[in-house]
Design a protein around this motif. Structure first.
Motif, PDB file in Angstrom:
ATOM      1  N   SER A 213      21.197  13.809 -30.727  1.00 47.00           N
ATOM      2  CA  SER A 213      20.724  13.257 -29.451  1.00 47.00           C
ATOM      3  C   SER A 213      20.502  14.365 -28.427  1.00 47.00           C
ATOM      4  O   SER A 213      19.547  14.320 -27.627  1.00 47.00           O
ATOM      5  CB  SER A 213      21.726  12.231 -28.928  1.00 47.00           C
ATOM      6  OG  SER A 213      22.962  12.850 -28.588  1.00 47.00           O
ATOM      7  N   ALA A 216      17.242  16.020 -29.159  1.00 46.39           N
ATOM      8  CA  ALA A 216      16.123  15.209 -28.663  1.00 46.39           C
ATOM      9  C   ALA A 216      15.944  15.377 -27.158  1.00 46.39           C
ATOM     10  O   ALA A 216      14.805  15.501 -26.651  1.00 46.39           O
ATOM     11  CB  ALA A 216      16.369  13.739 -29.006  1.00 46.39           C
ATOM     12  N   GLY A 220      12.710  17.133 -25.424  1.00 45.23           N
ATOM     13  CA  GLY A 220      11.910  16.404 -24.424  1.00 45.23           C
ATOM     14  C   GLY A 220      11.773  17.179 -23.134  1.00 45.23           C
ATOM     15  O   GLY A 220      10.680  17.206 -22.511  1.00 45.23           O
TER      16      GLY A 220
END
Length: 402
Positions: A213, A216, A220
């Protein structure tokens, strides 16, 4: 069936010892029959000498029957050919037969009866007037004394043999129990290893999910900043790459655990603690009554998530063992951050009764098994044992899993 009867029922055959005992007695009795004068004819004396000595060859196989034959032949000789001057009187043969009956009789009752039989045989001589002569009475008393001694000797040897057999049986039983205990210990240790591997796999599942996570999020952020602030974007990408590398390493360890047979169940757990939360753990156990002093050396820097979790669990397990086995004693926790290694040392003083944490044998020992399994998974080392008056656990973990 008791040990005495077990010995008595053992199969027997005439041995070299039986022959060596019987042959000299037979030779002596026959020579006495030829050379000495006594009641009866020569052939009667020779026959008598053979009948009261040759059966001794079977003294192990049929001890009571041998004694019965000897007493029967003696009674026949005395009653049919009375005479108090009997040079072939079977004194040694009777002692050997009595000893053998007490030692080798099939049961204790039969052995006792065999000891009484010579006494009854001597009492049967009273109708012949043996009790009227002081010499005869003295001879009978001496004979009874030696017969009783021979029977007692055989009985004592019988008891000693029974004790030895019982000791061997107890030794074999204890050996079997010890072997069973060892196998049970191995089984419990294997179960502990499997359970600990499963728990490690569940914990690493959350660590890996958390790392992914983060990757990610960093990716981003880098995507949003790549046109506006390339330097910040590169920083986010570097952080994502580092986190992804750690996540892949942790996933490899999870696969290793499953490949070795540990059942890793996919159970959702809360985020796991790290070494940074050891201070909270120390506060918690101190509030529970265990005085703990925390010392941190070096700069924490970057620590692999799995190693961070393993270090926390080792400190937690060690403090739990102190509280469980030694009670509220002075304890110190040291965390040393090195360039490549993290050193953990948990040391406690002796308990009020002199007990050391982990030194008692009543515990299952699974805590130490869990520590060793965690450390082995990451390529570290751990030692646990007495230290002075207390007990110490020392673990060494790499910053990056090996």
């Amino acid at each position: 069936m008791d040990a005495l009867e077990t010995i008595a029922r053992a199969p027997r055959r005439p041995t070299r010892v039986d022959v060596l005992i019987t042959a000299p007695l037979l030779t002596w009795a026959v020579i006495e029959a030829f050379t000495a004068s006594g009641p009866g004819l020569l052939w009667q004396r020779v026959l008598f000498a053979v009948c009261v000595t040759l059966p001794l060859v079977l003294r192990r196989r049929a001890p009571v029957a041998v004694m019965a034959v000897l007493i029967g032949v003696l009674m026949v000789r005395i009653w049919l050919i009375p005479g108090r001057e009997d040079s072939t009187f079977p004194f040694p043969s009777l002692l050997v037969a009595t000893f053998s009956a007490a030692l080798h009789a099939r049961s204790r009752a039969v052995a006792v009866a065999a000891g009484i039989a010579p006494v009854l045989a001597m009492l049967s001589l009273f109708p012949l007037g043996y009790h009227e002569s002081p010499t005869s009475i003295g001879q009978m008393f001496i004979l009874g004394f030696f017969v009783a001694g021979a029977w007692a000797g055989g009985w004592l040897v019988r008891l000693r043999a029974a004790q030895a057999a019982a000791a061997r049986a107890d030794s074999a039983r204890l050996a079997d129990e010890a072997a069973a205990a060892r196998w049970e210990s191995v089984r419990l240790a294997q179960e502990a290893v499997v359970a600990e591997r499963a728990r490690i796999a569940r914990e690493l599942h959350d660590v890996v999910a958390h790392s992914l996570s983060i990757v990610a999020v960093q990716a981003g952020a880098a995507e949003e900043l790549i046109g506006l602030d390339p330097d910040s974007a590169r920083a986010h990408i570097a952080a994502a790459r580092r986190t992804a590398r750690e996540a892949l390493t942790e996933m490899r360890h999870v696969l290793d655990v499953q490949r070795e047979g540990g059942p890793a169940a996919a159970v959702a757990l809360a985020p796991q603690p790290t070494l940074e939360r050891v201070a909270d753990l120390v506060d918690e156990v101190s509030a529970a009554g265990l005085p703990v002093r925390l010392v941190i050396d070096g700069e924490r820097g970057t620590v692999s998530a799995g190693v961070d979790l393993a270090g926390y669990r080792i400190v937690q397990e060690a403090l739990t063992n102190v509280r469980r086995h030694a009670g509220a004693v002075e304890t110190s926790v040291r965390i040393g951050y090195g360039d490549r290694w993290i050193e953990l040392e948990i040391r406690n003083a002796a308990g009020p009764d002199g007990d050391r944490a982990g030194a008692r044998t009543a515990g299952s020992g699974r805590g130490l098994v869990g520590m060793r399994e965690r450390v082995r998974l990451y390529g570290g080392t751990v030692t646990a044992g007495p230290d002075g008056d207390g007990f110490a656990v020392h673990a060494r973990l790499p910053r990056e899993p090996q």
